[in-house]
Design a protein around this motif. Structure first.
Motif, PDB file in Angstrom:
ATOM      1  N   VAL A  61       0.816  -1.220   0.000  1.00 10.36           N
ATOM      2  CA  VAL A  61       0.000   0.000   0.000  1.00 10.36           C
ATOM      3  C   VAL A  61       0.850   1.271   0.000  1.00 10.36           C
ATOM      4  N   LEU A  62       1.968   1.274   0.728  1.00 11.06           N
ATOM      5  CA  LEU A  62       2.764   2.503   0.773  1.00 11.06           C
ATOM      6  C   LEU A  62       3.407   2.814  -0.564  1.00 11.06           C
ATOM      7  N   ILE A  63       3.767   1.768  -1.291  1.00 10.37           N
ATOM      8  CA  ILE A  63       4.311   1.971  -2.646  1.00 10.37           C
ATOM      9  C   ILE A  63       3.220   2.566  -3.539  1.00 10.37           C
ATOM     10  N   LEU A  64       2.010   2.052  -3.394  1.00 13.10           N
ATOM     11  CA  LEU A  64       0.889   2.585  -4.185  1.00 13.10           C
ATOM     12  C   LEU A  64       0.670   4.061  -3.878  1.00 13.10           C
ATOM     13  N   LEU A  65       0.650   4.415  -2.594  1.00 12.01           N
ATOM     14  CA  LEU A  65       0.437   5.818  -2.229  1.00 12.01           C
ATOM     15  C   LEU A  65       1.559   6.697  -2.776  1.00 12.01           C
TER      16      LEU A  65
END
Length: 120
Positions: free
Chosen positions: A24-28
């Motif tokens: 998720v942090l990569i996506l954000l």
């Protein structure tokens, strides 16, 4: 059909397809990078910078429901578990409450959804 005469067409959201098969942090981080590229003026107005931690941001539905991706900061959580494959989401900034432990508020970073109330 004929395009309406006079007046400017309503702004269209800029859509960016992103790979959800990442944490998720990569996506954000990726969405924020796209936002800086696609909406440089809005990003400047909002003070968005690439150096900010991705946890300052989140995704929300256009109806105003924040996904709280940044809360589930487990690095192993895949974005695909949290977002729908063909869903449309908007980037919001997470703003800490004034008091300790107060809920976050959310500011939409996408100009065309600025009138929507976003809630976590």
């Amino acid at each position: 059909g004929e395009p309406p005469r006079g007046g400017t067409p309503p702004p269209q959201p800029r859509s960016v397809l992103v790979n959800c098969n990442v944490p998720v942090l990569i996506l954000l981080h990726h969405v924020r990078k796209c936002y800086l590229r696609e909406e440089p003026q809005a990003a400047a107005d909002e003070g968005v910078e690439i150096s900010e931690p991705p946890t300052n941001f989140d995704l929300a539905t256009p109806e105003g429901q924040v996904l709280n991706l940044a809360v589930d900061c487990d690095t192993s959580t895949r974005a695909a578990e949290k977002v729908e494959a063909r869903g449309t989401y908007v980037l919001v900034r997470r703003i800490p409450g004034e008091e300790e432990g107060a809920p976050f508020t959310f500011k939409c970073l996408c100009p065309i959804y600025k009138d929507v109330q976003f809630n976590g």
